[in-house]
Write an enzyme that holds these catalytic residues in place. Structure first.
Site, mmCIF file in Angstrom:
data_model
loop_
_atom_site.group_PDB
_atom_site.id
_atom_site.type_symbol
_atom_site.label_atom_id
_atom_site.label_comp_id
_atom_site.label_asym_id
_atom_site.label_seq_id
_atom_site.Cartn_x
_atom_site.Cartn_y
_atom_site.Cartn_z
ATOM 1 N N GLN A 5 27.965 -54.781 26.371
ATOM 2 C CA GLN A 5 27.589 -53.905 25.255
ATOM 3 C C GLN A 5 28.079 -54.423 23.900
ATOM 4 O O GLN A 5 27.820 -53.769 22.885
ATOM 5 C CB GLN A 5 28.182 -52.493 25.483
ATOM 6 C CG GLN A 5 27.528 -51.719 26.601
ATOM 7 C CD GLN A 5 26.092 -51.295 26.276
ATOM 8 O OE1 GLN A 5 25.718 -51.152 25.122
ATOM 9 N NE2 GLN A 5 25.285 -51.121 27.307
ATOM 10 N N CYS A 7 20.785 -47.446 33.014
ATOM 11 C CA CYS A 7 20.785 -48.194 34.259
ATOM 12 C C CYS A 7 20.743 -47.256 35.454
ATOM 13 O O CYS A 7 20.494 -47.669 36.570
ATOM 14 C CB CYS A 7 21.983 -49.122 34.328
ATOM 15 S SG CYS A 7 21.935 -50.297 32.998
ATOM 16 N N SER A 25 24.764 -60.110 28.269
ATOM 17 C CA SER A 25 23.356 -59.974 28.635
ATOM 18 C C SER A 25 22.501 -59.990 27.380
ATOM 19 O O SER A 25 22.741 -59.220 26.447
ATOM 20 C CB SER A 25 23.180 -58.639 29.377
ATOM 21 O OG SER A 25 21.821 -58.418 29.634
HETATM 22 N N1 PLP Z 1 27.239 -53.955 32.263
HETATM 23 C C1 PLP Z 1 27.055 -53.030 31.306
HETATM 24 C C2 PLP Z 1 28.254 -52.451 30.602
HETATM 25 C C3 PLP Z 1 25.772 -52.619 30.960
HETATM 26 O O1 PLP Z 1 25.606 -51.700 30.005
HETATM 27 C C4 PLP Z 1 24.665 -53.177 31.654
HETATM 28 C C5 PLP Z 1 23.291 -52.713 31.377
HETATM 29 O O2 PLP Z 1 23.049 -51.638 30.883
HETATM 30 C C6 PLP Z 1 24.912 -54.151 32.628
HETATM 31 C C7 PLP Z 1 26.215 -54.513 32.909
HETATM 32 C C8 PLP Z 1 23.799 -54.805 33.365
HETATM 33 O O3 PLP Z 1 23.230 -55.829 32.582
HETATM 34 P P1 PLP Z 1 21.788 -56.402 32.926
HETATM 35 O O4 PLP Z 1 20.810 -55.327 32.586
HETATM 36 O O5 PLP Z 1 21.638 -57.605 32.049
HETATM 37 O O6 PLP Z 1 21.795 -56.785 34.356
#
Ligand code: PLP
Length: 370
Positions: A173, A319, A193
């Site tokens: 984030q 997510c 990411s």
């Molecule tokens: N970690 C955090 C804190 C996130 O907010 C997210 C996605 O919302 C992820 C990991 C997962 O990342 P990705 O969507 O690139 O797999």
């Protein structure tokens, strides 16, 4: 009107143009030795430098992944190969940490989750208590995706390194909103990411301080120094590199802008909604992320009504994909189910402006009962 930048961000137009032109023109396999392949290779290495620079490290410590989830998985699965394989994390981590740890329990990688206080800050005493002789890794996110709280990573790293324990941080984030300097921080692993900083989806990185001691998660060809098999997603990697460079070039302006919007929004919320509650630490937090509970309102209904106005916000974390169950993060910081299910997350971005915030407040006034 898009106010859900913690879920994902729109791709920056320059990044999109770059991706399109690479897909069109430089389609060679980066492992091929002829000119077109080598052009693709140099694009990847250029992006690696851009990413490395954005977190103040050198390019050989960057492994490209398919995103934050894979980067987190990579670190945690690598514990299978380590002698000391007890992992400590905390209750408000993303499922890409918590669920992986639960899965790995069957493979004898044990873990303990430490508690957080009512602002979402980890309990350092609990951390100290949970360290044992077999603890090999502590994984604590840099900032939380639902409430924005920033964790005291410096303390964690000092404590861990004094005991010879490695530290991972999920900083998905954070790029472009918090200064990330891995050398200064001294962290051993860090996940990013691209789609959270105006890059494409499905690509990310894992920073590894000592790549020579790392094992691959995706096993196959010798790409990524044999640490991540599979033909590279050249265009997306290039897009991520450029997005990281842009994010860092405008970080000060972005932070200032997000703080201005956040203040305008909260001032108006406070004037309009008497019993509103903010979740998470309101000082040590990601700028532009506001988690607010509207007592006696149902977040799903508010969300649908806002959607009808073409206003996009989220309840809980994106997510969770459509989940309407109480958010475990909000429960962990002490919200009862009713407050939990009356919570919306607004996360502003670089292209939002004061007029949009006014419009949002106007619509909330029509939608929220108080
Ligand atoms: N970690 C955090 C804190 C996130 O907010 C997210 C996605 O919302 C992820 C990991 C997962 O990342 P990705 O969507 O690139 O797999």
């Amino acid at each position: 009107m898009y106010f859900d930048h913690s879920a994902t961000t729109p791709v920056h137009p320059d990044v999109q143009n770059l991706i399109n032109s690479i897909n069109h023109e430089i389609y060679g396999n980066p492992s091929s030795i002829y000119h077109l392949g080598q052009k693709a290779r140099s694009i990847i290495e250029n992006a690696r430098n851009q990413i490395a620079k954005s977190i103040n490290t050198t390019s050989k410590k960057i492994i490209f992944t398919s995103g934050g989830t894979e980067a987190n998985n990579h670190v945690l699965w690598s514990m299978l190969k380590r002698k000391k394989n007890h992992v400590i994390s905390n209750v408000i981590e993303h499922p890409a940490i918590i669920k992986v740890l639960q899965f790995l329990t069957d493979l004898n990688v044990n873990h303990s989750l430490i508690q957080v206080n009512n602002q979402g800050i980890i309990d350092i005493d609990d951390l100290i208590n949970k360290i044992n002789n077999n603890t090999g890794l502590i994984s604590i996110m840099m900032a939380n995706n639902e409430i924005g709280t920033i964790q005291p990573l410096d303390n964690v790293i000092k404590l861990a390194h004094d005991k010879g324990i490695l530290v991972h941080t999920d900083a998905v984030q954070c790029l472009g909103k918090i200064d990330i300097d891995v050398e200064k921080l001294g962290v051993d692993f860090l996940s990013l990411s691209a789609h959270k900083f105006y890059g494409p989806k499905g690509v990310g990185i894992l920073y590894v301080k000592n790549p020579e001691k790392m094992h691959p998660l995706i096993i196959g060809g010798n790409q990524e120094n044999s640490l991540r098999g599979g033909t590279e997603n050249v265009a997306s990697i290039a897009g991520m590199g450029l997005a990281a460079e842009i994010a860092i070039n405008c970080i000060e302006n972005t932070i200032k802008h997000l703080k201005t919007l956040e203040k305008q929004f909260k001032d108006a919320l406070n004037n309009n909604f008497k019993n509103i509650m903010y979740n998470g630490n309101q000082i040590k937090k990601i700028p532009g992320l506001v988690s607010a509970s509207f007592p006696n309102n149902d977040s799903k209904i508010m969300l649908i009504r806002l959607d009808r106005e073409k206003i996009y916000v989220s309840n809980g974390s994106a997510c969770g994909a459509g989940d309407v169950k109480p958010s475990p993060v909000l429960s962990a910081i002490g919200l009862d189910d009713a407050s939990n299910l009356s919570t919306l997350r607004f996360s502003f971005g670089r292209t939002n402006n004061v007029e949009e915030i006014k419009f949002l407040i106007d619509r909330l006034n029509k939608i929220v009962s108080y």
